[in-house]
Design a protein around this motif. Structure first.
Motif, PDB file in Angstrom:
ATOM      1  N   GLY A 184       5.692  12.892   3.220  1.00 56.00           N
ATOM      2  CA  GLY A 184       4.264  12.796   3.119  1.00 56.00           C
ATOM      3  C   GLY A 184       3.827  11.477   2.586  1.00 56.00           C
ATOM      4  N   VAL A 185       4.725  10.789   2.229  1.00 54.83           N
ATOM      5  CA  VAL A 185       4.026   9.328   1.367  1.00 54.83           C
ATOM      6  C   VAL A 185       4.868   8.095   2.284  1.00 54.83           C
ATOM      7  N   LYS A 186       3.838   7.229   2.512  1.00 60.14           N
ATOM      8  CA  LYS A 186       4.130   6.115   3.481  1.00 60.14           C
ATOM      9  C   LYS A 186       3.662   4.770   2.647  1.00 60.14           C
ATOM     10  N   THR A 187       4.832   4.094   2.739  1.00 60.18           N
ATOM     11  CA  THR A 187       4.470   2.543   2.110  1.00 60.18           C
ATOM     12  C   THR A 187       4.722   1.486   3.171  1.00 60.18           C
ATOM     13  N   TYR A 188       3.436   0.677   3.091  1.00 57.01           N
ATOM     14  CA  TYR A 188       2.901  -0.372   3.950  1.00 57.01           C
ATOM     15  C   TYR A 188       3.039  -1.664   3.182  1.00 57.01           C
ATOM     16  N   ILE A 189       3.652  -2.690   3.794  1.00 53.54           N
ATOM     17  CA  ILE A 189       3.498  -4.151   3.344  1.00 53.54           C
ATOM     18  C   ILE A 189       2.623  -5.144   4.219  1.00 53.54           C
ATOM     19  N   LEU A 190       1.491  -5.200   3.975  1.00 52.05           N
ATOM     20  CA  LEU A 190       0.547  -6.255   4.828  1.00 52.05           C
ATOM     21  C   LEU A 190       0.549  -7.658   4.425  1.00 52.05           C
ATOM     22  N   GLU A 191       1.016  -8.355   5.344  1.00 55.98           N
ATOM     23  CA  GLU A 191       1.158  -9.855   5.217  1.00 55.98           C
ATOM     24  C   GLU A 191      -0.214 -10.505   5.528  1.00 55.98           C
ATOM     25  N   PHE A 192      -0.659 -11.476   4.861  1.00 49.46           N
ATOM     26  CA  PHE A 192      -2.083 -12.062   5.234  1.00 49.46           C
ATOM     27  C   PHE A 192      -2.133 -13.434   5.008  1.00 49.46           C
ATOM     28  N   CYS A 193      -3.117 -14.182   5.389  1.00 50.75           N
ATOM     29  CA  CYS A 193      -3.215 -15.485   5.183  1.00 50.75           C
ATOM     30  C   CYS A 193      -4.678 -15.870   5.364  1.00 50.75           C
ATOM     31  N   SER A 194      -4.944 -17.125   5.120  1.00 55.69           N
ATOM     32  CA  SER A 194      -6.265 -17.530   5.288  1.00 55.69           C
ATOM     33  C   SER A 194      -6.562 -18.001   6.809  1.00 55.69           C
ATOM     34  N   LYS A 195      -7.852 -17.910   7.280  1.00 52.22           N
ATOM     35  CA  LYS A 195      -8.115 -18.037   8.818  1.00 52.22           C
ATOM     36  C   LYS A 195      -7.769 -19.583   9.280  1.00 52.22           C
TER      37      LYS A 195
ATOM     38  N   LEU B 186       0.867  -1.124  -0.082  1.00 53.96           N
ATOM     39  CA  LEU B 186       0.124   0.056  -0.016  1.00 53.96           C
ATOM     40  C   LEU B 186       0.891   1.334  -0.005  1.00 53.96           C
ATOM     41  N   VAL B 187       0.570   2.364  -0.751  1.00 58.88           N
ATOM     42  CA  VAL B 187       1.166   3.487  -0.752  1.00 58.88           C
ATOM     43  C   VAL B 187       0.396   4.316  -0.491  1.00 58.88           C
ATOM     44  N   ASP B 188       0.382   5.328   0.697  1.00 60.47           N
ATOM     45  CA  ASP B 188      -0.360   6.168   1.065  1.00 60.47           C
ATOM     46  C   ASP B 188       0.078   7.734   0.937  1.00 60.47           C
ATOM     47  N   ALA B 189      -0.108   8.592   0.285  1.00 63.39           N
ATOM     48  CA  ALA B 189       0.134   9.573   0.169  1.00 63.39           C
ATOM     49  C   ALA B 189      -0.732  10.885   0.881  1.00 63.39           C
ATOM     50  N   SER B 190      -1.601  10.530   1.490  1.00 59.83           N
ATOM     51  CA  SER B 190      -2.733  11.655   1.918  1.00 59.83           C
ATOM     52  C   SER B 190      -3.060  11.364   3.385  1.00 59.83           C
ATOM     53  N   GLY B 191      -2.351  10.227   4.117  1.00 59.21           N
ATOM     54  CA  GLY B 191      -2.533  10.110   5.487  1.00 59.21           C
ATOM     55  C   GLY B 191      -3.729   9.309   5.721  1.00 59.21           C
ATOM     56  N   VAL B 192      -4.334   8.399   4.839  1.00 55.97           N
ATOM     57  CA  VAL B 192      -5.730   7.737   5.094  1.00 55.97           C
ATOM     58  C   VAL B 192      -5.710   6.742   6.073  1.00 55.97           C
TER      59      VAL B 192
ATOM     60  N   TYR C  10      -1.660 -10.593   9.495  1.00 55.41           N
ATOM     61  CA  TYR C  10      -0.875 -11.189  10.772  1.00 55.41           C
ATOM     62  C   TYR C  10       0.457 -10.372  11.087  1.00 55.41           C
ATOM     63  N   LYS C  11       0.807  -9.348   9.874  1.00 51.97           N
ATOM     64  CA  LYS C  11       2.236  -8.712  10.136  1.00 51.97           C
ATOM     65  C   LYS C  11       2.151  -7.516   9.199  1.00 51.97           C
ATOM     66  N   VAL C  12       2.521  -6.356   9.549  1.00 58.31           N
ATOM     67  CA  VAL C  12       2.712  -5.047   8.917  1.00 58.31           C
ATOM     68  C   VAL C  12       4.351  -4.904   9.031  1.00 58.31           C
ATOM     69  N   ARG C  13       4.851  -4.833   7.837  1.00 62.61           N
ATOM     70  CA  ARG C  13       6.351  -4.637   7.627  1.00 62.61           C
ATOM     71  C   ARG C  13       6.641  -3.306   6.761  1.00 62.61           C
ATOM     72  N   ASN C  14       8.074  -3.246   6.687  1.00 61.14           N
ATOM     73  CA  ASN C  14       8.731  -2.251   5.726  1.00 61.14           C
ATOM     74  C   ASN C  14       7.712  -0.964   5.720  1.00 61.14           C
ATOM     75  N   ILE C  15       7.476  -0.467   6.870  1.00 60.33           N
ATOM     76  CA  ILE C  15       6.825   0.964   6.729  1.00 60.33           C
ATOM     77  C   ILE C  15       7.998   1.858   6.628  1.00 60.33           C
ATOM     78  N   ALA C  16       7.860   2.717   5.537  1.00 61.07           N
ATOM     79  CA  ALA C  16       8.846   3.717   5.038  1.00 61.07           C
ATOM     80  C   ALA C  16       8.384   4.759   4.655  1.00 61.07           C
ATOM     81  N   GLU C  17       9.004   5.793   4.370  1.00 58.61           N
ATOM     82  CA  GLU C  17       8.583   6.822   3.563  1.00 58.61           C
ATOM     83  C   GLU C  17       9.552   7.282   2.495  1.00 58.61           C
ATOM     84  N   PRO C  18       9.163   6.899   1.267  1.00 59.48           N
ATOM     85  CA  PRO C  18      10.098   7.267   0.055  1.00 59.48           C
ATOM     86  C   PRO C  18      10.097   8.653  -0.321  1.00 59.48           C
ATOM     87  N   SER C  19       9.425   9.238   0.166  1.00 54.10           N
ATOM     88  CA  SER C  19       9.415  10.859   0.152  1.00 54.10           C
ATOM     89  C   SER C  19       8.516  11.407   0.950  1.00 54.10           C
TER      90      SER C  19
END
Length: 221
Positions: free
Chosen positions: A126-137, A64-70, A115-124
């Motif tokens: 006001g812009v944040k990048t998130y990687i959500l790791e997910f799996c089946s229940k 996910l790339v969030d440039a507006s703080g959503v 189950y995990k949120v990783r690599n929260i970074a700000e490439p520029s």
């Protein structure tokens, strides 16, 4: 035209994507309190899905790339539900009697678990990048349970019992019948490890051969 966005094999059109937080919000008139829901379809840059004969359950990662703080309204903790649908052109319910694609929504009954949120970074700024790791229940259920009991039946019936009773899964199961009736005592194994063990011992009722696998696809197990 969404087909113009697909430039190489393996790409999908993302129809919807939402996060359900454990925060509670007012669902509106007649709805009462509901989990806080957020549409993230405009933030999705990439989805990776891991599905194959060597993966007992489906898993993946969403960039996910969030440039507006959503996403600052949540925040992300790694305990959310993730809903999304994806398909390739020509394989939606409106296009064919047998649609192909992925439907991980509350309506289908099969949302994914973050189950995990990783690599929260700000490439520029006001812009944040998130990687959500997910799996089946079922993967979550597998990590929470151990089986200590005996099974005495054809192995395919024992696998059905493990899937329904211990993994609490109501997904479709496609299986080949096994023979004969056997008895195994499971000494504190997880449900998926139990199924793998039983599969390694199984003999086909039809072909008199061995070599069984257990894995999940978009159709079920």
């Amino acid at each position: 035209d969404n087909t113009e966005k697909l430039i190489r094999a393996g790409e999908y059109i993302i129809d919807t994507a939402e996060i359900l937080s454990y925060r509670i919000s007012d669902g509106g008139p007649g709805q009462g309190l509901q989990p806080f829901r957020m549409d993230i379809s405009e933030l999705v840059q990439e989805i990776q899905l891991f599905e194959g004969i060597n993966y007992s359950t489906m898993a993946g990662a969403m960039v996910l790339v969030d440039a507006s703080g959503v996403l600052d309204r949540l925040p992300l903790t790694g305990n959310e539900l993730l809903e999304f649908t994806a398909h390739t052109p020509g394989f939606t319910p409106n296009d064919t009697k047998y649609p192909r694609g992925y439907d991980f929504t509350m309506q289908s009954g099969f949302p994914m678990f973050v189950y995990k949120v990783r690599n929260i970074a700000e490439p520029s700024p006001g812009v944040k990048t998130y990687i959500l790791e997910f799996c089946s229940k079922e993967k979550i259920k597998d990590s929470q349970r151990k089986i200590c009991r005996a099974f005495e039946s054809p192995i395919h019936e024992s696998v059905i019992k493990v899937l329904r009773k211990y993994l609490k899964s109501n997904k479709d199961l496609f299986y080949e019948k096994t023979n004969p009736v056997v008895k195994y005592v499971i000494p504190k194994k997880s449900p998926i490890d139990t199924i793998r063990f039983l599969g390694s011992e199984a003999i086909s009722d039809k072909f008199k051969s061995a070599g069984f696998f257990f894995w999940e696809t978009s159709d079920g197990f």
